[in-house]
Design an enzyme around this catalytic site. Structure first.
Site, PDB file in Angstrom:
ATOM      1  N   GLY A  13       3.607  13.771  47.735  1.00 35.16           N
ATOM      2  CA  GLY A  13       4.802  13.042  47.285  1.00 35.16           C
ATOM      3  C   GLY A  13       4.955  11.739  48.048  1.00 35.16           C
ATOM      4  N   ARG A  16       7.040   7.328  47.095  1.00 33.38           N
ATOM      5  CA  ARG A  16       8.362   6.701  47.276  1.00 33.38           C
ATOM      6  C   ARG A  16       9.127   7.395  48.403  1.00 33.38           C
ATOM      7  NH1 ARG A  16      11.449   9.272  41.975  1.00 33.38           N
ATOM      8  NH2 ARG A  16      12.401  10.957  43.137  1.00 33.38           N
ATOM      9  N   ASP A  64      -0.423  17.787  41.168  1.00 38.92           N
ATOM     10  CA  ASP A  64       0.896  18.419  41.243  1.00 38.92           C
ATOM     11  C   ASP A  64       0.806  19.541  42.281  1.00 38.92           C
ATOM     12  OD1 ASP A  64       3.082  20.061  40.815  1.00 38.92           O
ATOM     13  OD2 ASP A  64       3.021  19.877  38.629  1.00 38.92           O
ATOM     14  N   VAL A  65       1.602  19.488  43.343  1.00 33.33           N
ATOM     15  CA  VAL A  65       1.486  20.516  44.386  1.00 33.33           C
ATOM     16  C   VAL A  65       1.855  21.914  43.872  1.00 33.33           C
ATOM     17  CG1 VAL A  65       1.863  18.919  46.334  1.00 33.33           C
ATOM     18  CG2 VAL A  65       3.806  20.177  45.372  1.00 33.33           C
ATOM     19  N   ASN A  91       5.312  16.772  52.129  1.00 36.55           N
ATOM     20  CA  ASN A  91       6.609  16.094  51.936  1.00 36.55           C
ATOM     21  C   ASN A  91       7.181  16.284  50.536  1.00 36.55           C
ATOM     22  OD1 ASN A  91       8.582  13.641  52.304  1.00 36.55           O
ATOM     23  ND2 ASN A  91       7.283  13.075  50.553  1.00 36.55           N
ATOM     24  N   SER A 143      14.512  20.427  55.762  1.00 34.24           N
ATOM     25  CA  SER A 143      15.794  19.711  55.604  1.00 34.24           C
ATOM     26  C   SER A 143      16.844  20.330  56.519  1.00 34.24           C
ATOM     27  CB  SER A 143      16.282  19.823  54.158  1.00 34.24           C
ATOM     28  OG  SER A 143      17.608  19.343  54.067  1.00 34.24           O
ATOM     29  N   TYR A 156      17.919  25.137  46.982  1.00 35.94           N
ATOM     30  CA  TYR A 156      17.239  24.142  47.826  1.00 35.94           C
ATOM     31  C   TYR A 156      17.242  24.607  49.285  1.00 35.94           C
ATOM     32  CZ  TYR A 156      16.341  19.498  49.921  1.00 35.94           C
ATOM     33  OH  TYR A 156      15.828  18.430  50.632  1.00 35.94           O
ATOM     34  N   LYS A 160      14.013  25.390  51.777  1.00 33.22           N
ATOM     35  CA  LYS A 160      13.821  24.611  53.004  1.00 33.22           C
ATOM     36  C   LYS A 160      13.907  25.490  54.247  1.00 33.22           C
ATOM     37  CE  LYS A 160      13.001  20.570  51.211  1.00 33.22           C
ATOM     38  NZ  LYS A 160      11.725  19.884  51.413  1.00 33.22           N
ATOM     39  N   ILE A 189      19.377  11.053  54.411  1.00 33.93           N
ATOM     40  CA  ILE A 189      18.467   9.902  54.446  1.00 33.93           C
ATOM     41  C   ILE A 189      18.615   9.117  53.136  1.00 33.93           C
ATOM     42  CG2 ILE A 189      16.049   9.163  54.736  1.00 33.93           C
ATOM     43  CD1 ILE A 189      17.017  10.809  57.158  1.00 33.93           C
TER      44      ILE A 189
HETATM   45  P1  NAD Z   1      12.213  11.570  46.611  1.00 36.28           P
HETATM   46  O1  NAD Z   1      12.698  12.304  45.424  1.00 36.28           O
HETATM   47  O2  NAD Z   1      12.351  10.090  46.659  1.00 36.28           O
HETATM   48  O3  NAD Z   1      10.700  11.933  46.940  1.00 36.28           O
HETATM   49  C1  NAD Z   1      10.113  13.161  46.656  1.00 36.28           C
HETATM   50  C2  NAD Z   1       8.676  12.905  46.314  1.00 36.28           C
HETATM   51  O4  NAD Z   1       8.023  14.139  45.982  1.00 36.28           O
HETATM   52  C3  NAD Z   1       8.547  11.982  45.079  1.00 36.28           C
HETATM   53  O5  NAD Z   1       7.544  11.043  45.315  1.00 36.28           O
HETATM   54  C4  NAD Z   1       8.133  12.965  43.989  1.00 36.28           C
HETATM   55  O6  NAD Z   1       7.376  12.364  42.967  1.00 36.28           O
HETATM   56  C5  NAD Z   1       7.298  13.943  44.796  1.00 36.28           C
HETATM   57  N1  NAD Z   1       7.097  15.202  44.087  1.00 36.28           N
HETATM   58  C6  NAD Z   1       8.038  15.970  43.470  1.00 36.28           C
HETATM   59  N2  NAD Z   1       7.460  17.032  42.885  1.00 36.28           N
HETATM   60  C7  NAD Z   1       6.127  16.923  43.142  1.00 36.28           C
HETATM   61  C8  NAD Z   1       5.006  17.723  42.810  1.00 36.28           C
HETATM   62  N3  NAD Z   1       5.151  18.837  42.090  1.00 36.28           N
HETATM   63  N4  NAD Z   1       3.778  17.335  43.241  1.00 36.28           N
HETATM   64  C9  NAD Z   1       3.623  16.211  43.982  1.00 36.28           C
HETATM   65  N5  NAD Z   1       4.659  15.412  44.311  1.00 36.28           N
HETATM   66  C10 NAD Z   1       5.890  15.768  43.896  1.00 36.28           C
HETATM   67  O7  NAD Z   1      12.981  12.218  47.846  1.00 36.28           O
HETATM   68  P2  NAD Z   1      12.919  11.959  49.415  1.00 36.28           P
HETATM   69  O8  NAD Z   1      14.335  11.879  49.858  1.00 36.28           O
HETATM   70  O9  NAD Z   1      11.956  10.902  49.799  1.00 36.28           O
HETATM   71  O10 NAD Z   1      12.372  13.401  49.876  1.00 36.28           O
HETATM   72  C11 NAD Z   1      11.151  13.633  50.529  1.00 36.28           C
HETATM   73  C12 NAD Z   1      11.230  14.996  51.206  1.00 36.28           C
HETATM   74  O11 NAD Z   1      12.260  14.968  52.201  1.00 36.28           O
HETATM   75  C13 NAD Z   1      11.587  16.125  50.242  1.00 36.28           C
HETATM   76  O12 NAD Z   1      10.849  17.283  50.582  1.00 36.28           O
HETATM   77  C14 NAD Z   1      13.066  16.331  50.507  1.00 36.28           C
HETATM   78  O13 NAD Z   1      13.469  17.635  50.201  1.00 36.28           O
HETATM   79  C15 NAD Z   1      13.140  16.051  52.009  1.00 36.28           C
HETATM   80  N6  NAD Z   1      14.467  15.675  52.483  1.00 36.28           N
HETATM   81  C16 NAD Z   1      15.128  14.574  52.028  1.00 36.28           C
HETATM   82  C17 NAD Z   1      16.380  14.270  52.552  1.00 36.28           C
HETATM   83  C18 NAD Z   1      17.178  13.084  52.119  1.00 36.28           C
HETATM   84  O14 NAD Z   1      18.337  12.947  52.529  1.00 36.28           O
HETATM   85  N7  NAD Z   1      16.647  12.166  51.320  1.00 36.28           N
HETATM   86  C19 NAD Z   1      16.943  15.080  53.537  1.00 36.28           C
HETATM   87  C20 NAD Z   1      16.240  16.190  53.978  1.00 36.28           C
HETATM   88  C21 NAD Z   1      14.999  16.472  53.455  1.00 36.28           C
END
Ligand code: NAD
Length: 248
Positions: A13, A16, A64-65, A91, A143, A156, A160, A189
């Site tokens: 992932g 982005r 796709d993971v 990630n 998370s 979720y 996590k 974040i």
């Molecule tokens: P985001 O939605 O911008 O990024 C998630 C990424 O995972 C995207 O690029 C998406 O295309 C990819 N993805 C989703 N399903 C997929 C699959 N089946 N195979 C491959 N890639 C896949 O969100 P983010 O905020 O950048 O989140 C990144 C990680 O951090 C996630 O695991 C999220 O749970 C965790 N997280 C985010 C926050 C936050 O506040 N943003 C807080 C805690 C944890």
């Protein structure tokens, strides 16, 4: 300090948000980074171009993971082509938020498939070349919600929290091969995942964060680089909170 020259890394992932920042940070530290995407090929290519423009090495890799066979094949291919596979940052993640009474089994299945089974499949494929090399780094992006829970995020939070159990178990299994396995629990974040939250929820999160700001993807990327470094070689099974004090 915290250099990764010569290391081959995969960030799932990575096209982005937090994943992108991790790709850029690991590449800046000298790693050759594979930027995984499931759907966002154009975005992944754009990340690679930005990394190359800054003098780093990066390649997009689509899978796709949630498809464990595709995940296995992709990691085996990288490892065969490069003759090594040093760093996995798991990630990729999705969140489907709903209160318990309205929460659908199907949504739980979708989150389990990506957030938990996808992370386990990635680690299982990565561990083989790491064992052979007797060196490896695995970082799971969990998370803060997995630690403290959150109303409306029962599924979720479950996935996590489960990742923390995975982290500690895999850490114990492969420590004898000098493979370290750690988790990061980001707080709130600023990414696409949080952009759609209502203004009052954002305000609440901000108020509950003692450091008084929303975190950036770069905050999580810096912690990831540390855990992937040589210098963190005695740190395993650890849960590193990058949450501004939201949960202590
Ligand atoms: P985001 O939605 O911008 O990024 C998630 C990424 O995972 C995207 O690029 C998406 O295309 C990819 N993805 C989703 N399903 C997929 C699959 N089946 N195979 C491959 N890639 C896949 O969100 P983010 O905020 O950048 O989140 C990144 C990680 O951090 C996630 O695991 C999220 O749970 C965790 N997280 C985010 C926050 C936050 O506040 N943003 C807080 C805690 C944890």
């Amino acid at each position: 300090m915290f250099r990764l020259d010569g290391r081959v890394a995969l960030v799932t992932g990575g096209s982005r948000g937090i994943g992108r920042a991790i790709c850029e940070t690991l590449a800046k530290a000298g790693a050759e980074v594979y930027v995984n995407y499931a759907k966002g090929e154009a975005a992944a290519r754009e990340v690679c171009e930005a990394i190359r423009a800054a003098g780093g090495k990066a390649e997009p890799i689509g899978f796709d993971v949630a498809d464990s066979k595709a995940t296995d094949e992709a990691i085996a291919r990288i490892s065969k082509e490069k003759g090594r596979f040093d760093v996995l940052v798991s990630n990729a993640g999705i969140s489907i938020d709903q209160l318990l009474l309205r929460f659908k089994d199907d949504d739980l299945d979708k989150m389990l498939a990506v957030n938990l089974k996808g992370a386990i499949a990635s680690a299982r494929a990565a561990i083989r070349p790491m064992m052979r090399a007797r060196w490896g780094r695995i970082v799971f992006i969990s998370s803060v919600v997995g630690e403290m829970g959150n109303a409306g995020q029962v599924g979720y939070a479950a996935t996590k929290a489960a990742l923390l159990g995975v982290t500690k178990s895999v850490a114990k299994e492969y420590a004898s091969r000098s493979v370290t396995v750690n988790a990061i629990t980001p707080g709130f974040i600023e990414t696409d995942m949080t952009a759609s939250l209502p203004a009052e929820v954002r305000e609440q999160m901000l108020k509950a964060t003692p450091l008084g700001r929303i975190g950036s993807p770069a905050d999580v990327a810096a912690a990831t680089l540390y855990l992937c470094s040589e210098e963190a070689g005695f740190v395993t099974g650890h849960v590193l909170r990058v949450n501004g004090g939201l949960y202590l």
